[in-house]
Scaffold this motif. Structure first.
Motif, PDB file in Angstrom:
ATOM      1  N   GLN A  23       0.828  -1.207   0.000  1.00  0.00           N
ATOM      2  CA  GLN A  23       0.000   0.000   0.000  1.00  0.00           C
ATOM      3  C   GLN A  23       0.862   1.256   0.000  1.00  0.00           C
ATOM      4  O   GLN A  23       0.557   2.234  -0.697  1.00  0.00           O
ATOM      5  N   ALA A  24       1.949   1.248   0.777  1.00  0.00           N
ATOM      6  CA  ALA A  24       2.849   2.397   0.820  1.00  0.00           C
ATOM      7  C   ALA A  24       3.492   2.630  -0.541  1.00  0.00           C
ATOM      8  O   ALA A  24       3.640   3.769  -0.986  1.00  0.00           O
ATOM      9  N   ARG A  25       3.873   1.538  -1.200  1.00  0.00           N
ATOM     10  CA  ARG A  25       4.474   1.658  -2.526  1.00  0.00           C
ATOM     11  C   ARG A  25       3.472   2.236  -3.528  1.00  0.00           C
ATOM     12  O   ARG A  25       3.810   3.083  -4.347  1.00  0.00           O
ATOM     13  N   GLU A  26       2.226   1.772  -3.437  1.00  0.00           N
ATOM     14  CA  GLU A  26       1.193   2.288  -4.335  1.00  0.00           C
ATOM     15  C   GLU A  26       0.956   3.769  -4.104  1.00  0.00           C
ATOM     16  O   GLU A  26       0.793   4.540  -5.061  1.00  0.00           O
ATOM     17  N   ARG A  27       0.930   4.204  -2.824  1.00  0.00           N
ATOM     18  CA  ARG A  27       0.727   5.623  -2.533  1.00  0.00           C
ATOM     19  C   ARG A  27       1.888   6.458  -3.050  1.00  0.00           C
ATOM     20  O   ARG A  27       1.694   7.553  -3.579  1.00  0.00           O
ATOM     21  N   ALA A  28       3.108   5.945  -2.877  1.00  0.00           N
ATOM     22  CA  ALA A  28       4.282   6.669  -3.357  1.00  0.00           C
ATOM     23  C   ALA A  28       4.250   6.811  -4.878  1.00  0.00           C
ATOM     24  O   ALA A  28       4.563   7.884  -5.427  1.00  0.00           O
ATOM     25  N   GLU A  29       3.862   5.754  -5.572  1.00  0.00           N
ATOM     26  CA  GLU A  29       3.773   5.797  -7.022  1.00  0.00           C
ATOM     27  C   GLU A  29       2.689   6.779  -7.466  1.00  0.00           C
ATOM     28  O   GLU A  29       2.858   7.529  -8.432  1.00  0.00           O
ATOM     29  N   PHE A  30       1.569   6.771  -6.736  1.00  0.00           N
ATOM     30  CA  PHE A  30       0.484   7.692  -7.067  1.00  0.00           C
ATOM     31  C   PHE A  30       0.921   9.133  -6.864  1.00  0.00           C
ATOM     32  O   PHE A  30       0.663  10.004  -7.710  1.00  0.00           O
ATOM     33  N   GLN A  31       1.589   9.417  -5.741  1.00  0.00           N
ATOM     34  CA  GLN A  31       2.059  10.769  -5.485  1.00  0.00           C
ATOM     35  C   GLN A  31       3.065  11.217  -6.542  1.00  0.00           C
ATOM     36  O   GLN A  31       3.024  12.357  -7.014  1.00  0.00           O
ATOM     37  N   ARG A  32       3.959  10.330  -6.906  1.00  0.00           N
ATOM     38  CA  ARG A  32       4.945  10.686  -7.916  1.00  0.00           C
ATOM     39  C   ARG A  32       4.272  10.982  -9.248  1.00  0.00           C
ATOM     40  O   ARG A  32       4.629  11.942  -9.950  1.00  0.00           O
ATOM     41  N   SER A  33       3.273  10.180  -9.604  1.00  0.00           N
ATOM     42  CA  SER A  33       2.570  10.417 -10.868  1.00  0.00           C
ATOM     43  C   SER A  33       1.803  11.736 -10.820  1.00  0.00           C
ATOM     44  O   SER A  33       1.708  12.448 -11.825  1.00  0.00           O
ATOM     45  N   GLN A  34       1.264  12.080  -9.632  1.00  0.00           N
ATOM     46  CA  GLN A  34       0.567  13.346  -9.480  1.00  0.00           C
ATOM     47  C   GLN A  34       1.517  14.520  -9.689  1.00  0.00           C
ATOM     48  O   GLN A  34       1.189  15.502 -10.350  1.00  0.00           O
ATOM     49  N   VAL A  35       2.707  14.426  -9.102  1.00  0.00           N
ATOM     50  CA  VAL A  35       3.704  15.483  -9.252  1.00  0.00           C
ATOM     51  C   VAL A  35       4.137  15.607 -10.709  1.00  0.00           C
ATOM     52  O   VAL A  35       4.217  16.705 -11.266  1.00  0.00           O
ATOM     53  N   GLU A  36       4.412  14.471 -11.343  1.00  0.00           N
ATOM     54  CA  GLU A  36       4.837  14.497 -12.740  1.00  0.00           C
ATOM     55  C   GLU A  36       3.744  15.083 -13.631  1.00  0.00           C
ATOM     56  O   GLU A  36       4.027  15.849 -14.561  1.00  0.00           O
ATOM     57  N   LEU A  37       2.491  14.740 -13.340  1.00  0.00           N
ATOM     58  CA  LEU A  37       1.377  15.272 -14.108  1.00  0.00           C
ATOM     59  C   LEU A  37       1.268  16.780 -13.934  1.00  0.00           C
ATOM     60  O   LEU A  37       1.077  17.526 -14.902  1.00  0.00           O
ATOM     61  N   ALA A  38       1.389  17.248 -12.691  1.00  0.00           N
ATOM     62  CA  ALA A  38       1.273  18.672 -12.425  1.00  0.00           C
ATOM     63  C   ALA A  38       2.399  19.462 -13.088  1.00  0.00           C
ATOM     64  O   ALA A  38       2.177  20.537 -13.651  1.00  0.00           O
ATOM     65  N   ILE A  39       3.625  18.927 -13.021  1.00  0.00           N
ATOM     66  CA  ILE A  39       4.757  19.620 -13.651  1.00  0.00           C
ATOM     67  C   ILE A  39       4.567  19.667 -15.164  1.00  0.00           C
ATOM     68  O   ILE A  39       4.811  20.688 -15.808  1.00  0.00           O
ATOM     69  N   ALA A  40       4.118  18.547 -15.739  1.00  0.00           N
ATOM     70  CA  ALA A  40       3.860  18.529 -17.177  1.00  0.00           C
ATOM     71  C   ALA A  40       2.754  19.515 -17.536  1.00  0.00           C
ATOM     72  O   ALA A  40       2.811  20.200 -18.568  1.00  0.00           O
ATOM     73  N   LEU A  41       1.731  19.593 -16.671  1.00  0.00           N
ATOM     74  CA  LEU A  41       0.632  20.526 -16.887  1.00  0.00           C
ATOM     75  C   LEU A  41       1.143  21.956 -16.853  1.00  0.00           C
ATOM     76  O   LEU A  41       0.805  22.782 -17.702  1.00  0.00           O
ATOM     77  N   GLN A  42       2.001  22.259 -15.860  1.00  0.00           N
ATOM     78  CA  GLN A  42       2.589  23.590 -15.770  1.00  0.00           C
ATOM     79  C   GLN A  42       3.353  23.946 -17.031  1.00  0.00           C
ATOM     80  O   GLN A  42       3.143  25.003 -17.631  1.00  0.00           O
ATOM     81  N   ARG A  43       4.271  23.073 -17.401  1.00  0.00           N
ATOM     82  CA  ARG A  43       5.136  23.368 -18.546  1.00  0.00           C
ATOM     83  C   ARG A  43       4.325  23.483 -19.834  1.00  0.00           C
ATOM     84  O   ARG A  43       4.641  24.303 -20.706  1.00  0.00           O
ATOM     85  N   GLY A  44       3.281  22.672 -19.961  1.00  0.00           N
ATOM     86  CA  GLY A  44       2.465  22.726 -21.162  1.00  0.00           C
ATOM     87  C   GLY A  44       1.666  24.008 -21.277  1.00  0.00           C
ATOM     88  O   GLY A  44       1.280  24.401 -22.383  1.00  0.00           O
ATOM     89  N   MET A  45       1.409  24.658 -20.156  1.00  0.00           N
ATOM     90  CA  MET A  45       0.604  25.876 -20.173  1.00  0.00           C
ATOM     91  C   MET A  45       1.446  27.139 -20.263  1.00  0.00           C
ATOM     92  O   MET A  45       0.907  28.238 -20.415  1.00  0.00           O
ATOM     93  N   LEU A  46       2.754  27.017 -20.148  1.00  0.00           N
ATOM     94  CA  LEU A  46       3.625  28.185 -20.229  1.00  0.00           C
ATOM     95  C   LEU A  46       4.066  28.394 -21.663  1.00  0.00           C
ATOM     96  O   LEU A  46       4.198  27.442 -22.429  1.00  0.00           O
ATOM     97  N   PRO A  47       4.302  29.642 -22.063  1.00  0.00           N
ATOM     98  CA  PRO A  47       4.626  29.925 -23.471  1.00  0.00           C
ATOM     99  C   PRO A  47       5.979  29.361 -23.873  1.00  0.00           C
ATOM    100  O   PRO A  47       6.937  29.383 -23.096  1.00  0.00           O
ATOM    101  N   GLY A  48       6.051  28.868 -25.097  1.00  0.00           N
ATOM    102  CA  GLY A  48       7.316  28.351 -25.596  1.00  0.00           C
ATOM    103  C   GLY A  48       8.177  29.418 -26.233  1.00  0.00           C
ATOM    104  O   GLY A  48       9.404  29.350 -26.216  1.00  0.00           O
ATOM    105  N   ASP A  49       7.537  30.435 -26.812  1.00  0.00           N
ATOM    106  CA  ASP A  49       8.247  31.513 -27.490  1.00  0.00           C
ATOM    107  C   ASP A  49       7.904  32.847 -26.849  1.00  0.00           C
ATOM    108  O   ASP A  49       6.795  33.043 -26.339  1.00  0.00           O
TER     109      ASP A  49
END
Length: 298
Positions: A23-49
């Motif tokens: 269960q701890a491993r599953e929670r850690a994996e879920f949290q990591r995926s949440q962080v990765e998703l949020a960072i990707a969301l941030q970067r995708g919403m910021l201007p490239g040029d």
């Protein structure tokens, strides 16, 4: 020496430990995926040029928070406006999660969309504030919006609960902008945001930043802003590029000990004469208290 065979209780304990570990491993994996998703969301919403204009140099630096689940909603933006003007915005959404990152995207897109209707910074923030309130969200955002006219060097600025900007001129003067501002976006309906006018002279710089750059457990906001003022002053006198100054400011943010996003947006008038790196240990230059600062024209 004989070993005692495991009992039923021992087997049950081992089973429970195995279940808890899984269960701890599953929670850690879920949290990591949440962080990765949020960072990707941030970067995708910021201007490239970033937009360009003859005689002006614009650069950004952005460091997303990635400590545990502390993924915030800082943003920066720069885009063209009617009349060959440039819009510059920087802001910070309350909270450190995916909701904050998604809300950041809504605010940034809202600013851009409304800027096609009005480029006046005060009116733009007022309309964005009303738009955010209409969404019914519990979140709010701080923001600074500037409209730059490259033909004249005139900068019109309005601030919604955000930390002030830093300025510096090529003759060694530097300081913090003195504008009245208003409350954060999404807090109070019908808010009006005063507009302050500045003139960006040749060799001068404006530094827009978020509080993660200047405030944290190891540094208070006043000391953090003073650090950026010194860097901007040295950069303006030395003729450093906007990119070099932005890199030095984001590097200096490491000393605040924060776990927050850090965003820096620098606009410079005039082509840089030097492209060497600038460190955060550069010597200080005379502050606005020691010289008569370039006063805003209201």
């Amino acid at each position: 020496m004989s070993r005692k065979p495991p009992t039923g209780d021992d087997d049950e304990l081992l089973t429970r430990l195995g279940t808890l570990t899984a269960q701890a491993r599953e929670r850690a994996e879920f949290q990591r995926s949440q962080v990765e998703l949020a960072i990707a969301l941030q970067r995708g919403m910021l201007p490239g040029d970033l937009p360009s204009a003859p005689g002006f140099d614009v650069a950004v630096q952005y460091a997303p928070a990635c400590y545990g689940l502390n993924v915030g909603g800082d943003w920066y933006d720069a885009f063209g406006l009617p009349g060959d003007r440039i819009g510059l915005s920087i802001g910070d959404v309350q909270g450190h999660n995916i909701e904050a990152a998604a809300f950041m995207g809504q605010v940034r897109v809202g600013l851009r969309a409304l800027a096609s209707v009005t480029g006046d910074p005060g009116e733009l923030l007022a309309r964005t504030n009303d738009l955010i309130l209409s969404l019914g969200s519990d979140l709010f955002a701080t923001c600074t919006f500037m409209r730059l006219d490259p033909a004249t060097g005139m900068v019109e600025s309005a601030r919604a609960g955000h930390i002030p900007c830093v300025w510096a001129t090529a003759d060694g003067k530097s300081g913090i902008t003195e504008d009245e501002g208003g409350p954060p976006l999404g807090v109070e309906p019908g808010t009006r945001y005063p507009v302050t006018r500045h003139r960006l002279t040749t060799g001068g710089v404006f530094v827009l930043l978020t509080d993660g750059v200047v405030e944290g457990p190891s540094m208070n906001v006043d000391d953090g802003l003073d650090q950026v003022v010194r860097l901007a002053g040295v950069a303006a006198v030395a003729g450093l590029s906007a990119r070099s100054l932005a890199a030095a400011v984001i590097k200096g943010a490491e000393s605040v000990g924060h776990e927050d996003d850090a965003a820096v947006l620098v606009v410079r008038h005039g082509a840089p004469t030097v492209l060497v790196p600038l460190t955060s240990t550069a010597p200080s230059v005379p502050s606005a208290d020691e010289h008569s600062a370039q006063r805003p024209v209201r």
